[in-house]
Motif scaffolding. Sequence first.
Motif, PDB file in Angstrom:
ATOM      1  N   SER A 147       5.004   2.947   9.795  1.00  0.00           N
ATOM      2  CA  SER A 147       3.797   3.768   9.774  1.00  0.00           C
ATOM      3  C   SER A 147       3.840   4.788  10.903  1.00  0.00           C
ATOM      4  CB  SER A 147       2.549   2.895   9.903  1.00  0.00           C
ATOM      5  OG  SER A 147       2.521   2.252  11.172  1.00  0.00           O
ATOM      6  N   THR A 271      -0.973   5.538   9.231  1.00  0.00           N
ATOM      7  CA  THR A 271      -0.648   5.874   7.851  1.00  0.00           C
ATOM      8  C   THR A 271       0.761   5.386   7.530  1.00  0.00           C
ATOM      9  OG1 THR A 271      -2.030   7.850   7.920  1.00  0.00           O
ATOM     10  CG2 THR A 271      -0.349   7.773   6.213  1.00  0.00           C
ATOM     11  N   GLY A 272       0.945   4.741   6.378  1.00  0.00           N
ATOM     12  CA  GLY A 272       2.271   4.297   5.960  1.00  0.00           C
ATOM     13  C   GLY A 272       3.192   5.475   5.678  1.00  0.00           C
ATOM     14  N   THR A 274       5.207   6.772   3.477  1.00  0.00           N
ATOM     15  CA  THR A 274       5.654   6.732   2.075  1.00  0.00           C
ATOM     16  C   THR A 274       5.573   8.082   1.385  1.00  0.00           C
ATOM     17  OG1 THR A 274       3.404   6.072   1.440  1.00  0.00           O
ATOM     18  CG2 THR A 274       5.023   4.311   1.742  1.00  0.00           C
ATOM     19  N   ALA A 286       1.242   4.637  -3.677  1.00  0.00           N
ATOM     20  CA  ALA A 286       0.663   4.175  -2.419  1.00  0.00           C
ATOM     21  C   ALA A 286      -0.836   4.412  -2.423  1.00  0.00           C
ATOM     22  CB  ALA A 286       1.314   4.905  -1.249  1.00  0.00           C
ATOM     23  N   ARG A 289      -4.000   5.359   2.443  1.00  0.00           N
ATOM     24  CA  ARG A 289      -3.402   5.267   3.772  1.00  0.00           C
ATOM     25  C   ARG A 289      -1.882   5.147   3.708  1.00  0.00           C
ATOM     26  NH1 ARG A 289      -6.136   4.501   8.726  1.00  0.00           N
ATOM     27  NH2 ARG A 289      -7.944   5.871   8.625  1.00  0.00           N
ATOM     28  N   GLN A 291      -0.068   3.057   2.093  1.00  0.00           N
ATOM     29  CA  GLN A 291       0.428   1.673   2.083  1.00  0.00           C
ATOM     30  C   GLN A 291       0.754   1.215   0.676  1.00  0.00           C
ATOM     31  OE1 GLN A 291      -2.992  -0.101   3.896  1.00  0.00           O
ATOM     32  NE2 GLN A 291      -2.396   0.476   5.978  1.00  0.00           N
ATOM     33  N   ASP A 310       4.762  -2.596   8.548  1.00  0.00           N
ATOM     34  CA  ASP A 310       3.540  -1.786   8.650  1.00  0.00           C
ATOM     35  C   ASP A 310       3.195  -1.072   7.354  1.00  0.00           C
ATOM     36  OD1 ASP A 310       3.496  -2.555  11.267  1.00  0.00           O
ATOM     37  OD2 ASP A 310       3.338  -0.531  12.088  1.00  0.00           O
ATOM     38  N   VAL A 311       4.191  -0.817   6.500  1.00  0.00           N
ATOM     39  CA  VAL A 311       3.945  -0.050   5.280  1.00  0.00           C
ATOM     40  C   VAL A 311       3.076  -0.810   4.281  1.00  0.00           C
ATOM     41  CG1 VAL A 311       5.934  -0.786   3.879  1.00  0.00           C
ATOM     42  CG2 VAL A 311       5.125   1.584   3.733  1.00  0.00           C
ATOM     43  N   ILE A 312       2.886  -2.128   4.481  1.00  0.00           N
ATOM     44  CA  ILE A 312       1.995  -2.887   3.602  1.00  0.00           C
ATOM     45  C   ILE A 312       0.637  -3.142   4.266  1.00  0.00           C
ATOM     46  CG2 ILE A 312       3.941  -3.985   2.423  1.00  0.00           C
ATOM     47  CD1 ILE A 312       3.203  -6.603   3.891  1.00  0.00           C
ATOM     48  N   GLY A 313       0.456  -2.640   5.498  1.00  0.00           N
ATOM     49  CA  GLY A 313      -0.824  -2.822   6.184  1.00  0.00           C
ATOM     50  C   GLY A 313      -0.870  -4.092   7.017  1.00  0.00           C
ATOM     51  N   SER A 316       0.340  -5.621  10.575  1.00  0.00           N
ATOM     52  CA  SER A 316       0.948  -4.493  11.295  1.00  0.00           C
ATOM     53  C   SER A 316       1.366  -4.881  12.711  1.00  0.00           C
ATOM     54  CB  SER A 316      -0.012  -3.301  11.332  1.00  0.00           C
ATOM     55  OG  SER A 316      -0.239  -2.809  10.038  1.00  0.00           O
TER      56      SER A 316
END
Length: 466
Positions: A147, A271-272, A274, A286, A289, A291, A310-313, A316
């Motif tokens: 993120s 913010t992720g 992606t 996504a 955010r 994610q 972190d990309v899944i929230g 984190s």
Amino acid sequence: MAEFQYDFLVIGAGPAGEAAAMAAAKSDLRVGVIESQGMLGGNCTHRGTIPSKSLRHTVKQVIQFGSQPIFRNIGGARPLTYPAVLDAASQVIPKQVELHTEFFARNRVRVHSGNARFLSNTQVEVMDSHGVRDVISAERVLIATGSRPYRPDDVDFTHPRVYDSDTILDMQHTPRTIIIFGAGVIGCEYASIFAGLGLKVDLINTRERLLEFLDDEISDALSYHLRDNGVMVRHSEECASVDATSKGVTLNLKSGKRIRADALLWCNGRTGNTDMLDLENAGLEANHRGQVKVDNNYCTEVDNIYAAGDVIGWPSLASASYDQGRAVVAAMLQKEMRFVEDAPTGIYTLPEISSVGKTEAELTSARIPYEVGRAFFKDTARGQISGEDVGMLKILFHIDTLEILGIHCFGAEAAEIIHIGQAIMNQPNGANTVKYFVNTTFNYPTMAEAYRVAALNGLNRVNRHS
């Protein structure tokens, strides 16, 4: 253009990506990794955990040096600049990069440098800094791109007085005053760091209290010590606009307040990473955010694509990301795996905070009868010897079974101390009770002995009730 084929492709070489790549390689899978940065370690090493915690450690040493009378005889106080402290803190980064590079080389994991984008759910294109494109095919793919700080469109981050938690690590001057907007974990940590350097700090919190997920007593303690160190904490505020000029920054709040300082650090969310992946080509999308949604096996809605870190929230945390990366490979190979839900918090304010399990508010809401045991570090010999006498250890346990329900620590080495309690909480067959701490001999003097003191304190209270 070259083409490559792997059993498992990892996009991102931070904690989640590295852990997954190492686990897959040790399971004899052909593993490839794509990393957009020039050096390994991910944002954790270059922009997140490692540099900010190293910066905190350096500031803590400065504070300790200045507070010890014995050192004052060496010479007069010398003000330290932020760039000088930052330079001292950054010395650990090359060591971390060397370590991570060795891991990949030892396990024969090939790293492709460049930016990735999906062509399909089994093909990914990577383009390096010279514009050279390669196509990588893989049976399974892990998205572990991490993120970055959330940047609202109406704040000018190109202005030299406006920073986020990444760019603050490049600040080459020492402001006398700074506004920190956002009092989450990162905001509170940087408030501690800058206050420790002697800056006047305004910490703007959008919520009613600091770090509401913490136990109320710990949150209150953090608020007290930040204010005691000169931080002006303002709760329940919202940003209306930011005016930045060559002379300073003015933060206009919706409450009508106007806060002025030499610099602004924006720490309100992440913010992720992606947006550059072309997820739609793989059948994914996504959220707002950036994610990616996963199930309890860290699998996305596309059955050969996983996501972790972190990309899944939530949560984190680098610690959780390492475990998630390993869990992905276990799930992929249909082995026993753990969905990470019980990661302890580690908040590196000054003093630091760590907790695991339930808070008092949660136990009260659930109508679970509990008692509290406390130990104050000022009453421990080790705390008095080291001068680390701020803080406390707090144990919450069931009043009838004595089962440990939550542990909360505020003070020196809290993130280390918490793991003793965490280990006992996870013991099976009724061994997870507060009695362990009174039936075990702790080294003396240590900070860990606070467990014995807290347990006796809590049990004495139970005995008074019985």
